[in-house]
Design an enzyme around this catalytic site. Sequence first.
Site, short mmCIF file in Angstrom:
data_model
loop_
_atom_site.label_atom_id
_atom_site.label_comp_id
_atom_site.label_asym_id
_atom_site.label_seq_id
_atom_site.Cartn_x
_atom_site.Cartn_y
_atom_site.Cartn_z
N LYS A 51 1.47 5.65 7.87
CA LYS A 51 0.73 5.45 9.40
C LYS A 51 1.40 6.04 10.35
O LYS A 51 0.55 6.46 11.52
CB LYS A 51 0.67 4.17 8.65
CG LYS A 51 -0.20 3.20 8.45
CD LYS A 51 -0.50 2.18 7.51
CE LYS A 51 -0.80 1.82 6.89
NZ LYS A 51 -0.96 0.26 6.27
N GLN A 95 3.11 -4.61 5.85
CA GLN A 95 2.29 -3.41 5.10
C GLN A 95 2.79 -5.03 3.99
O GLN A 95 4.37 -5.10 3.05
CB GLN A 95 3.85 -2.11 4.50
CG GLN A 95 3.31 -1.58 3.33
CD GLN A 95 2.51 -0.82 3.63
OE1 GLN A 95 1.62 -0.64 4.65
NE2 GLN A 95 0.72 -1.17 2.39
N ASP A 100 -5.07 -5.80 11.29
CA ASP A 100 -4.69 -5.44 9.72
C ASP A 100 -6.12 -6.77 9.71
O ASP A 100 -6.79 -6.40 8.69
CB ASP A 100 -4.23 -5.96 8.93
CG ASP A 100 -4.03 -4.56 8.10
OD1 ASP A 100 -4.20 -3.73 8.19
OD2 ASP A 100 -2.50 -5.13 7.01
#
Length: 296
Positions: free
Chosen positions: A54, A98, A121
């Site tokens: 990422k 994460q 997200d």
Amino acid sequence: MTAKVIDGKAFAANVREQVAAHVARLKEQNGITPGLAVVLVGEDPASQVYVRNKHASTIEVGMNSFEHRLSAETSESDLLALIAQLNADPTVHGILVQLPLPSHLNSDLVINSIDPAKDVDGFHISNVGLLGTGQKSMVPCTPLGCLMMLRDHHGSLAGLNAVVVGRSNIVGKPMAQLLLGDSCTVTIAHSRTKDLAAVCRGADILVAAVGRPEMIPGDWVKPGATVIDVGINRIERDGKNKLVGDVHYASAVEVAGAITPVPGGVGPMTIACLLANTLTACCRANGLTEPKGLTA
Ligand code: NDP
């Protein structure tokens, strides 16, 4: 008939190029650089790889990447304090924590402490509600990537029968909402579904998000259907480590009209959509026009 193979790698490269071009324009015309903050708690090896990828992809499209690596023993209050700091930071437009988090941390509490406008997200309860009610939201990256590929292949999805196998909060449910938003007739199947084979055979669009290697054989696929295989399963075959999807590719490719391979299908789209979401969040935060074709 052999299906058209939907090249997710090429599609994702194109999305990243569009994002990079938009970022360059933002910098030149508005003096703004989108920024993505990624928070990693602990040393889970898979998570470390994801976070590294990422970071590299964020830099590659010209955005700022802020990495926060915290020890596995980090307390909930320290993590919440970091998120509050990132929420208040105007140079940070997207925040990603994460997952999975170490078990002493409450994931729902942590995710719901992110400013929904920065929740790239799309897991914050506000974004889930906005998506469910057809309002502008941040959309989870993997289903967004699937939707982009489907729109590209079909043009309009209206009236098509879509079956989503899997009802997780991160893939199955948002995928179903997006397909409904594009006027598909949607069925969500799961582990308690009766006669899954028959349900799948009714699908013009079949999305598999199960996590069971090659569970869906070609004879569950309606001839000409579009098959989107979200599954990523690591198996041993012929003494080698191999990645396979939830669909039995070799048999499905003979029946489907179009299909995503594993690897090289949905997987590459997930990070590309994370970058697209960060750009969208940055544009929204600054009252600027959103990038076309990169949102739901
Ligand atoms: P979850 O384990 O959270 O959900 C799996 C779903 O599959 C559940 O709803 C479950 O049903 C259903 N299921 C399990 N067994 C069966 C069965 N025999 N028949 C029908 N349905 C079944 O998985 P995720 O949604 O997180 O992920 C799914 C897959 O997608 C995994 O392989 C994962 O690695 C991959 N993935 C890929 C991404 C990418 O970037 N390409 C991103 C995210 C995930 P029930 O609810 O009844 O238990």
